[in-house]
Structures are given as structure tokens and as C-alpha cells.
Motif scaffolding. Structure first.
Motif, PDB file in Angstrom:
ATOM      1  N   ARG A 179       0.832  -1.207   0.000  1.00 37.21           N
ATOM      2  CA  ARG A 179       0.000   0.000   0.000  1.00 37.21           C
ATOM      3  C   ARG A 179       0.864   1.253   0.000  1.00 37.21           C
ATOM      4  NH1 ARG A 179      -3.316  -0.068   4.959  1.00 37.21           N
ATOM      5  NH2 ARG A 179      -4.099   1.888   4.095  1.00 37.21           N
ATOM      6  N   VAL A 180       2.160   1.054  -0.191  1.00 35.73           N
ATOM      7  CA  VAL A 180       3.104   2.163  -0.332  1.00 35.73           C
ATOM      8  C   VAL A 180       3.884   1.928  -1.627  1.00 35.73           C
ATOM      9  CG1 VAL A 180       3.309   2.531   2.146  1.00 35.73           C
ATOM     10  CG2 VAL A 180       4.877   0.974   1.030  1.00 35.73           C
ATOM     11  N   PRO A 181       4.512   2.968  -2.193  1.00 41.16           N
ATOM     12  CA  PRO A 181       5.271   2.797  -3.441  1.00 41.16           C
ATOM     13  C   PRO A 181       6.370   1.751  -3.298  1.00 41.16           C
ATOM     14  CG  PRO A 181       4.953   5.122  -2.951  1.00 41.16           C
ATOM     15  CD  PRO A 181       4.489   4.378  -1.740  1.00 41.16           C
ATOM     16  N   VAL A 182       6.639   1.036  -4.397  1.00 43.82           N
ATOM     17  CA  VAL A 182       7.645  -0.030  -4.414  1.00 43.82           C
ATOM     18  C   VAL A 182       8.675   0.273  -5.501  1.00 43.82           C
ATOM     19  CG1 VAL A 182       8.052  -2.507  -4.727  1.00 43.82           C
ATOM     20  CG2 VAL A 182       5.936  -1.723  -3.636  1.00 43.82           C
ATOM     21  N   ILE A 183       9.956   0.220  -5.155  1.00 45.81           N
ATOM     22  CA  ILE A 183      11.045   0.325  -6.134  1.00 45.81           C
ATOM     23  C   ILE A 183      11.503  -1.095  -6.413  1.00 45.81           C
ATOM     24  CG2 ILE A 183      13.389   1.153  -6.549  1.00 45.81           C
ATOM     25  CD1 ILE A 183      12.817   3.482  -4.664  1.00 45.81           C
ATOM     26  N   LYS A 184      11.341  -1.556  -7.672  1.00 51.97           N
ATOM     27  CA  LYS A 184      11.531  -2.987  -7.916  1.00 51.97           C
ATOM     28  C   LYS A 184      11.902  -3.278  -9.368  1.00 51.97           C
ATOM     29  CE  LYS A 184       6.790  -3.788  -9.394  1.00 51.97           C
ATOM     30  NZ  LYS A 184       6.547  -2.365  -9.717  1.00 51.97           N
ATOM     31  N   HIS A 185      12.378  -4.508  -9.561  1.00 49.40           N
ATOM     32  CA  HIS A 185      12.384  -5.133 -10.890  1.00 49.40           C
ATOM     33  C   HIS A 185      12.053  -6.605 -10.688  1.00 49.40           C
ATOM     34  CE1 HIS A 185      16.502  -6.531  -9.910  1.00 49.40           C
ATOM     35  NE2 HIS A 185      16.250  -7.484 -10.776  1.00 49.40           N
ATOM     36  N   SER A 197      16.010   0.206 -18.542  1.00 53.39           N
ATOM     37  CA  SER A 197      16.573   1.108 -17.539  1.00 53.39           C
ATOM     38  C   SER A 197      18.058   1.356 -17.760  1.00 53.39           C
ATOM     39  CB  SER A 197      16.329   0.556 -16.134  1.00 53.39           C
ATOM     40  OG  SER A 197      17.012  -0.656 -15.939  1.00 53.39           O
ATOM     41  N   SER A 198      18.765   0.416 -18.393  1.00 56.55           N
ATOM     42  CA  SER A 198      20.160   0.619 -18.807  1.00 56.55           C
ATOM     43  C   SER A 198      20.308   0.134 -20.241  1.00 56.55           C
ATOM     44  CB  SER A 198      21.134  -0.163 -17.917  1.00 56.55           C
ATOM     45  OG  SER A 198      21.243   0.403 -16.633  1.00 56.55           O
ATOM     46  N   VAL A 199      20.865   0.976 -21.092  1.00 53.81           N
ATOM     47  CA  VAL A 199      21.102   0.615 -22.496  1.00 53.81           C
ATOM     48  C   VAL A 199      22.561   0.914 -22.795  1.00 53.81           C
ATOM     49  CG1 VAL A 199      20.351   0.891 -24.882  1.00 53.81           C
ATOM     50  CG2 VAL A 199      18.713   1.256 -23.022  1.00 53.81           C
ATOM     51  N   MET A 200      23.257  -0.038 -23.416  1.00 57.61           N
ATOM     52  CA  MET A 200      24.709   0.038 -23.541  1.00 57.61           C
ATOM     53  C   MET A 200      25.164  -0.108 -24.979  1.00 57.61           C
ATOM     54  SD  MET A 200      25.743  -2.333 -20.311  1.00 57.61           S
ATOM     55  CE  MET A 200      25.359  -1.792 -18.644  1.00 57.61           C
ATOM     56  N   SER A 209      15.840  -0.646 -10.350  1.00 58.97           N
ATOM     57  CA  SER A 209      14.433  -0.391 -10.663  1.00 58.97           C
ATOM     58  C   SER A 209      14.219  -0.424 -12.164  1.00 58.97           C
ATOM     59  CB  SER A 209      14.007   0.975 -10.111  1.00 58.97           C
ATOM     60  OG  SER A 209      12.714   1.313 -10.587  1.00 58.97           O
ATOM     61  N   THR A 210      13.202  -1.154 -12.594  1.00 62.07           N
ATOM     62  CA  THR A 210      12.795  -1.112 -14.002  1.00 62.07           C
ATOM     63  C   THR A 210      11.511  -0.307 -14.163  1.00 62.07           C
ATOM     64  OG1 THR A 210      11.692  -3.266 -13.737  1.00 62.07           O
ATOM     65  CG2 THR A 210      13.922  -3.277 -14.622  1.00 62.07           C
ATOM     66  N   LYS A 255       9.455   3.394 -14.174  1.00 60.06           N
ATOM     67  CA  LYS A 255       9.817   4.628 -14.865  1.00 60.06           C
ATOM     68  C   LYS A 255       9.654   5.865 -13.996  1.00 60.06           C
ATOM     69  CE  LYS A 255       8.825   2.835 -19.457  1.00 60.06           C
ATOM     70  NZ  LYS A 255       8.189   3.076 -20.764  1.00 60.06           N
ATOM     71  N   PHE A 256       9.016   5.727 -12.857  1.00 64.29           N
ATOM     72  CA  PHE A 256       8.816   6.889 -12.006  1.00 64.29           C
ATOM     73  C   PHE A 256       9.779   6.877 -10.829  1.00 64.29           C
ATOM     74  CE2 PHE A 256       4.676   6.553 -14.124  1.00 64.29           C
ATOM     75  CZ  PHE A 256       4.587   7.838 -14.643  1.00 64.29           C
ATOM     76  N   HIS A 257      10.203   8.052 -10.456  1.00 68.65           N
ATOM     77  CA  HIS A 257      11.115   8.345  -9.356  1.00 68.65           C
ATOM     78  C   HIS A 257      12.525   7.825  -9.630  1.00 68.65           C
ATOM     79  CE1 HIS A 257      12.933   9.137  -5.581  1.00 68.65           C
ATOM     80  NE2 HIS A 257      13.127   7.855  -5.346  1.00 68.65           N
ATOM     81  N   ALA A 258      12.729   6.517  -9.589  1.00 66.32           N
ATOM     82  CA  ALA A 258      14.076   5.975  -9.762  1.00 66.32           C
ATOM     83  C   ALA A 258      14.044   4.900 -10.842  1.00 66.32           C
ATOM     84  CB  ALA A 258      14.578   5.379  -8.447  1.00 66.32           C
ATOM     85  N   ARG A 259      15.074   4.884 -11.695  1.00 65.01           N
ATOM     86  CA  ARG A 259      15.159   3.895 -12.766  1.00 65.01           C
ATOM     87  C   ARG A 259      16.602   3.430 -12.886  1.00 65.01           C
ATOM     88  NH1 ARG A 259      13.114   4.611 -19.088  1.00 65.01           N
ATOM     89  NH2 ARG A 259      12.544   2.424 -19.388  1.00 65.01           N
ATOM     90  N   GLY A 260      16.798   2.111 -13.029  1.00 70.82           N
ATOM     91  CA  GLY A 260      18.139   1.564 -13.063  1.00 70.82           C
ATOM     92  C   GLY A 260      18.683   1.390 -11.657  1.00 70.82           C
ATOM     93  N   PRO A 261      20.021   1.280 -11.503  1.00 74.28           N
ATOM     94  CA  PRO A 261      20.593   1.140 -10.155  1.00 74.28           C
ATOM     95  C   PRO A 261      20.203   2.318  -9.262  1.00 74.28           C
ATOM     96  CG  PRO A 261      22.240   0.632 -11.828  1.00 74.28           C
ATOM     97  CD  PRO A 261      21.059   1.205 -12.556  1.00 74.28           C
ATOM     98  N   VAL A 262      19.769   2.008  -8.050  1.00 71.43           N
ATOM     99  CA  VAL A 262      19.281   3.033  -7.120  1.00 71.43           C
ATOM    100  C   VAL A 262      20.320   3.223  -6.021  1.00 71.43           C
ATOM    101  CG1 VAL A 262      17.424   3.701  -5.551  1.00 71.43           C
ATOM    102  CG2 VAL A 262      16.892   2.385  -7.614  1.00 71.43           C
TER     103      VAL A 262
END
Length: 418
Positions: free
Chosen positions: A219-225, A363-366, A388-389, A391-398
Motif C-alpha cells: 500500500r506504499v510505493p515499491v522500487i523494484k524489478h 533502464s540501462s542501455v549500452m 528499478s525497471t 519509470k517513475f522516481h528511480a530507474r536503473g541502479p538506485v
């Protein structure tokens, strides 16, 4: 105290501590980190003994070899924990940083200030070193943390938690700024992810099953992949030596990580000349090839790939292989089947490389680099709390910045709006 009351008490403690952490000076936070590192070194034998008991119980309960490997601490990994804490102490403090300050026609200056998120809940499995890493990043970014490690690492996690508390106390910061949940009751996770009055964000680190559960119940935001189905695309303008080295490292350096390549795409114009050579290298390292119809013609030892193979995160010595027309079809395939974690192109063609960077939605392109570089340390973040995969707040390595937010600030000299 029942489990609900226990979790709510942790939540209240964390919310109170978060206010103290938000105003803590950089010097105090760094002093706490250095004191934690010293405590870990001083209590090295205690940490190893606690971990040995965890490992013995894990073996008795039939935990698989890969999990036991992640669970096991050594003298070297204990020292790495201490060094990690010291390294975070050297990183710039993001809290209070003001950016984008602009003078408006009215005379006011408008900008943004970086601030902590508040209370971060982190749920993880097996690796006890995450306890120290997570504590360090949350502390330096001015947050309070509630940590829930796996039951298989309970003793080691509590031993590390004691070192964390000692470091906080030595620096005059609240010991409740980092709390490690002491119960193995699964209901603790359910309460942790459903306390928006106390917890501001959840970071799950573990297998897909854990992350799916957290995402469903939170019920709170989740930073995840969820998955790490990473691709290496070998373009028709690829350097053959670079292609082999990048593919070898991306797939075979470590099989069980989320930034390991699980799929190889190769442009049709170079497939006949290059694909058999690449697959011989993979086969020599014990990697099973699951390929498309064109791959099967060029690589006799390959097995036929199914639709599920294009989506798969194997975390094993298996790779899916597909021959594509060129960069356009490679991008289309990746955007359909990728988990949006990390994808790489090997190419000497600037236009193709730039198109790949723009159009691959990950989230990372090389370009011309191993997917294994998708890591907070390698990106210069010092350490990471996760990837994180979203798109909001944090993306890629956090890292530290990903554990903060920004608020608008206005600096005036008595101006009023007309």
C-alpha cells in the motif's frame, strides 16, 4: 506483543527517527558509518560464528547450493562490508543540495532541494551483507530504515544490526534509525508493506516470487524489478573480437545475476560468419543454446527455442539466440520480450548505436559494453539499494540520490504577487 503491534511499534520508531535523520549533519552521518565499520571489524568473529550457525541450519533444511553460497560470509566478505560502509562515508551527501535555481521576472528565485524520502522498508533474501549495505545507504541519504532479511540469515543479520546500532549510538544518532526485524513470521512482511502512515517506500530484493508478492500487497510505493532478461545484440557493423568478449562476459562471468545476458540477437548479414564462432565459445563454457530456425541451421548443437524462451530469465547456463534482419528488428524484439533491465548493442555504426540507445526502452542501455556493468558500484554510485525497471522516481541502479526526492524552494526578498 503480537506481530501487528510489534510492526507498528517499529513503524512509530522509524517515523520518529526519520525526522532526526533528515536534520542530521553530514559529519554525524559519516561518523556513524565509520563507527559501524569499526564495530564490524571488532566483532568479526561474532559475525562469522552467527553466520556459521545460519549456514549449518540451511544445509540441514536442504537449502540449495546457490542460496547457501549467497548466505555464506567469509573473513573477506566481512572486511568488504566494513569497506563498503567506509566508502559510503566518502560519497557526497545528497541531502540539502539545491539545483536549478532560476531568477523569475517577479524577483523570486525558484529551485529544487534534495530531501530524504523518510522511512524506507527493505525486504531481502539470503545475503546478510545487504543489511550493512542497506543501512549505509539509507543512513547517508538521511532516511530511517526497517530491514527484513531472510529467515535463513537471521543470526547474522541480527549480529550486523548490533554493529549498526553501535555506530549510530557512537555518533549520537537514534539507534532506531535502522531497525532489523527480529521475527521470521511471514506476516511481518505483510504489515510492513501496508503501513503508509509509517513507511514511505518499499524496496524488495530477491526472487520473482517475493517481488510479485510485495507488489501485490503493498500500500506504499515499491522500487523494484521482476526479471533480468538482458540482451546482447550483435549488429552487422560489429567488431567480431568485441562481440565475442562482450558476449562471453555478459553471459558467463556470473550466471545467477540480474544483469547477466539471457538472450543473444545477431544481424542476418553476419550470422553465417559469426554466430557459429560465438556459439562454440558459449558451448565451451557449458552454455546450452536455444535458437530460432536460422540458428538451428548454423549451429547444429542448438535446441529449438520456444516462445517462452524469448521471455526467460534462466539464471543458468542457457541462452536464447535469434537471427534478426538488423537493428530495427532487434529493437522490436527487445521491446517486446525484454524485462526492461539492461540491453546492449555491439556495433561500430554510430547511427545504429544511437538509434539503439534512443529506442530500446530499458533502464540501462549500452553500446559496446557488457551487460554486467549495470551495477551501482560500476556506475559510480558507490553502492546500490537495488535496481528499478519502473519509470517513475528511480530507474536503473538506485543509489543515494534514488533514496531522496526533490521539493521546490523559493527564495525571495519581500516580493508579493500582483
Amino acid at each position: 506483543m503480537d506481530i501487528k503491534d510489534y510492526m507498528q511499534q517499529l513503524g512509530r520508531n522509524a517515523r520518529d527517527a526519520s525526522r532526526a535523520m533528515a536534520r542530521a549533519s553530514t559529519a554525524a552521518k559519516n561518523a556513524a558509518l565509520l563507527a559501524m565499520a569499526a564495530a564490524i571489524r571488532e566483532r568479526r568473529s561474532e559475525l562469522l560464528a552467527a553466520n556459521a550457525a545460519d549456514v549449518a541450519e540451511a544445509r540441514t533444511s536442504g537449502l540449495d547450493a546457490a542460496m547457501i553460497d549467497r548466505l555464506t560470509l567469509t573473513g573477506k566478505s566481512v572486511e568488504a562490508m566494513a569497506l563498503g560502509l567506509e566508502q559510503v562515508a566518502t560519497l557526497p551527501d545528497p541531502v540539502g543540495e539545491i539545483s536549478d535555481l532560476k531568477l523569475r521576472p517577479s524577483g523570486i528565485q525558484v529551485g529544487r532541494m534534495r530531501v530524504p524520502l523518510g522511512v524506507v522498508g527493505i525486504i531481502y533474501e539470503a545475503r546478510p551483507n545487504v543489511t550493512a549495505d542497506a543501512a549505509a545507504l539509507c543512513l547517508k541519504s538521511g532516511n530511517a530504515a526497517i530491514l527484513r532479511g531472510g529467515k535463513e540469515a537471521l543470526r547474522a543479520n541480527q549480529a550486523i544490526a548490533a554493529c549498526v546500532r553501535a555506530g549510530l549510538a557512537a555518533a549520537g544518532l537514534p539507534e532506531t534509525a535502522v531497525q532489523v526485524i527480529e521475527t521470521t513470521d511471514r506476516d511481518a512482511v505483510g504489515y510492513l508493506v501496508a503501513m503508509p502512515e509509517y513507511v514511505d517506500v518499499i524496496v524488495p530484493r530477491g526472487g520473482k516470487g517475493l517481488i510479485e508478492r510485495i507488489s501485490k500487497e503493498a500500500r506504499v510505493p515499491v522500487i523494484k524489478h521482476l526479471d533480468g532478461n538482458c540482451h546482447v545484440y550483435v549488429d552487422d557493423a560489429a567488431d567480431a573480437v568485441k562481440a565475442q568478449n562482450i558476449l562471453e562476459n555478459s553471459k558467463t562471468q556470473r550466471l545467477g545475476t540480474c544483469n547477466t545476458a539471457e538472450s543473444l540477437l545477431i544481424a542476418r548479414p553476419v550470422a553465417a560468419a559469426l554466430l557459429p564462432q560465438l556459439c562454440r565459445m558459449l558451448a565451451a563454457r557449458g552454455v546450452e543454446i536455444r535458437g530460432c530456425a536460422e540458428t538451428l541451421k548454423l549451429v547444429p548443437q542448438a535446441k529449438a527455442a520456444t516462445e517462452e524462451d524469448w521471455y526467460a530469465e534462466y539464471l543458468a547456463a542457457i541462452i536464447s539466440v535469434k537471427v534478426v534482419a538488423g537493428v530495427g528488428e532487434a529493437i522490436e524484439h527487445i521491446n517486446k520480450y525484454s524485462s526492461a533491465h539492461t540491453d546492449a548493442i555491439v556495433s561500430e555504426n554510430y547511427t545504429n548505436a544511437m538509434r539503439f540507445l534512443r529506442e530500446v526502452d530499458s533502464s540501462s542501455v549500452m553500446v559496446n559494453a557488457s551487460t554486467r556493468f549495470a551495477d551501482g558500484f560500476e556506475y559510480g554510485l558507490g553502492a546500490e539499494i537495488g535496481i528499478s525497471t519502473d519509470k517513475f522516481h528511480a530507474r536503473g541502479p538506485v543509489g543515494l540520490e534514488g533514496l531522496t526526492s526533490q521539493k521546490w524552494i523559493v527564495l525571495g526578498g519581500g516580493e508579493v504577487r500582483s
